[in-house]
Design an enzyme around this catalytic site. Structure first.
Site, short mmCIF file in Angstrom:
data_model
loop_
_atom_site.label_atom_id
_atom_site.label_comp_id
_atom_site.label_asym_id
_atom_site.label_seq_id
_atom_site.Cartn_x
_atom_site.Cartn_y
_atom_site.Cartn_z
N CYS A 113 45.79 44.93 45.37
CA CYS A 113 45.15 45.02 46.68
C CYS A 113 46.06 44.48 47.78
CB CYS A 113 43.81 44.30 46.69
SG CYS A 113 43.90 42.55 46.24
N HIS A 425 40.90 38.60 47.16
CA HIS A 425 40.99 40.04 47.39
C HIS A 425 41.44 40.33 48.82
CE1 HIS A 425 40.24 44.25 46.78
NE2 HIS A 425 39.28 44.29 47.70
#
EC number: 3.4.19.12
Length: 477
Positions: A113, A425
């Site tokens: 990510c 994330h």
């Protein structure tokens, strides 16, 4: 261009095209996409032995239609998608219309990510895409092999994202990124580790600055620096003597330092432009403490700011995160952070900007109504960028050139959710040419409201801004 087939175990991959202008590592990345066998495990028999990553195709004697043999164990952790990308032109017209407006998402290949969010922010820069589209596949002697491979892979990834309406698996790009920067290939218990998006961002800009600054169709010999680079005028003062000196430093971003005193981006930038360092004092003949104060001496088309949220925590032996809320605006004025010489250059464009905005409001603009350093009221940042992506104000006059004003519009935000840089994330939030905002959460994309973007300022466990990118407000003179 050659076409070959490759036999691996009981499978045969037919009609694989080899671009002989690219090194064999790119071919291996294609095979990884098909088989799941990482390039470092691939053993491909060719004339003279095993195929090496940097071999010269012209010396291998390959022929069209030749069958190659590959051995190697597939990687079970990351698998290539079963279906390839669906391109816009292959869809019915009604579906094409429904999908126009913004690029596709990127598949998470296993803690990637950080890479996906970085690339979604960079692809939003049309001038960078233009430079990449003009980049030649044939490497020049002035660019090292891995930098060239990464630049080509970036060009191809951007092209695929623009065409595809379904999430793209960036496998070839990811493999080349790891080849260029091995730290992104680190494993923990057999899984790829989460990495720092700021490091990925910085390394990408550095690589592109090396490859795109060389002779090319570009008018600017240093295109990436013109887009993202800024010069700082650093003044050093020794606290133990009267020594003073100055130097110029080139950087690709500003730092927003976070402390208990910082509540707004502008305050953090001021803190980031001041600091202390130790260096040898010629007059004292020993190491001494110097106060360093920096001013911006040249402005970029795109201003990148990193929120310095991570620090090394000895107790846990990892990077900890500062969760403090730091507000940032849709519209940023950095006039007061500029050097005296740069401020003088900005005065005329800023005055014209005030006049135009005053006329828009039905007011008679007057130079006497405000001082040179006053804040400039601007139109809503949501509508400040025209459809070509050029952040500008005023009618474009024939023969007129755009001038910086020191005012910037927010165009992308890269956020981090979690407590540590080595976990959590990353997500990208990008402003489109239409003025709409899109959230890129790996493969998932969704429209967002502009007023919600500035709420990503921290203060809890929600997504919070880690990197923000602003586009210069220009005016024709």
């Amino acid at each position: 261009m050659l076409t070959v087939s490759v036999k691996w175990q009981k499978k045969v991959f037919e009609s694989i095209e080899i671009d002989t202008s690219q090194p064999p590592f790119v071919f291996k990345a294609q095979l990884y996409d098909l088989s799941g066998v990482p390039p470092e495990r691939q053993k491909i028999m060719v004339k003279g032995g095993l195929l090496k990553d940097d071999a010269d195709w012209s010396t291998l004697g390959l022929k069209n239609g030749q069958k190659l043999m590959m051995m190697g164990t597939a990687d079970e952790i990351v698998k290539a998608p079963e279906k390839g990308p669906v391109f816009m032109e292959d869809l019915p017209e009604e579906q094409q219309a429904a999908n126009l407006g913004y690029s596709a998402g990127l598949v998470n290949l296993g803690n990637t990510c950080y890479m996906n969010s970085t690339m979604q922010c960079l692809i939003s820069v049309p001038e960078l895409k233009s430079e990449l589209s003009n980049y030649q596949s044939a490497r020049t002697k002035d660019v090292d092999q891995t930098s060239h491979m990464l630049t080509v892979a970036t060009r191809e990834l951007f092209s695929e994202l623009d065409k595809s309406v379904k999430a793209v698996a960036p496998m070839p790009f990811w493999m080349v990124l790891q080849k260029k920067y091995p730290q992104f290939a680190q494993l923990h218990n057999g899984n790829h580790m989460q990495q720092d998006a700021e490091e990925c961002w910085t390394q990408m800009l550095y690589t592109l600055s090396q490859s795109l600054k060389l002779p090319s169709p570009s008018e600017d010999p240093d295109a990436v620096k013109a887009l993202f680079g800024l010069n700082l005028l650093n003044r050093l003062h020794c606290q133990e003597s009267s020594e003073e000196s100055s130097e110029t430093e080139s950087v690709f971003s500003l730092k927003c330092h976070i402390s208990h005193e910082v509540n707004h981006l502008h305050e953090g930038l001021k803190h980031g432009l001041k600091g202390e360092l130790e260096k040898t004092s010629p007059s004292l003949g020993r190491t001494a403490v110097y106060v360093k104060e920096s001013l911006i001496d040249s402005l970029p088309r795109y201003l990148t700011v990193q929120f310095v949220r991570f620090f090394w925590k000895r107790e846990s032996n990892q990077k900890a995160k500062i969760l403090r809320k730091v507000d940032y605006p849709l519209e940023l004025d950095i006039y007061d952070l500029c050097s005296e010489d740069l401020r003088k250059k900005l005065e005329a464009p800023r005055q014209k900007l005030r006049d135009i905005e005053g006329q828009k409001l039905g007011l008679q603009a007057s130079a006497k109504s405000s001082s040179k350093g006053d804040d400039v009221k601007m139109t809503d940042a949501e509508g400040s960028s025209n459809q070509s992506g050029e952040s500008s104000t005023g009618d474009q006059q024939e023969g007129a050139s755009p001038h910086m004003t020191g005012i910037y519009d927010l165009v992308s935000v890269l956020t981090h959710k979690g407590r540590s840089a080595d976990s959590g994330h990353y997500v990208a939030w990008v402003k489109q040419e239409s003025g709409k905002w899109v959230q890129y959460d790996d493969a998932n994309t969704s429209l967002q409201r502009g007023e919600d973007i500035i709420k990503l300022s921290g203060g809890g466990d929600w997504h919070m801004a880690y990197i923000v990118m602003y586009k210069a407000r220009l005016i024709s003179m």
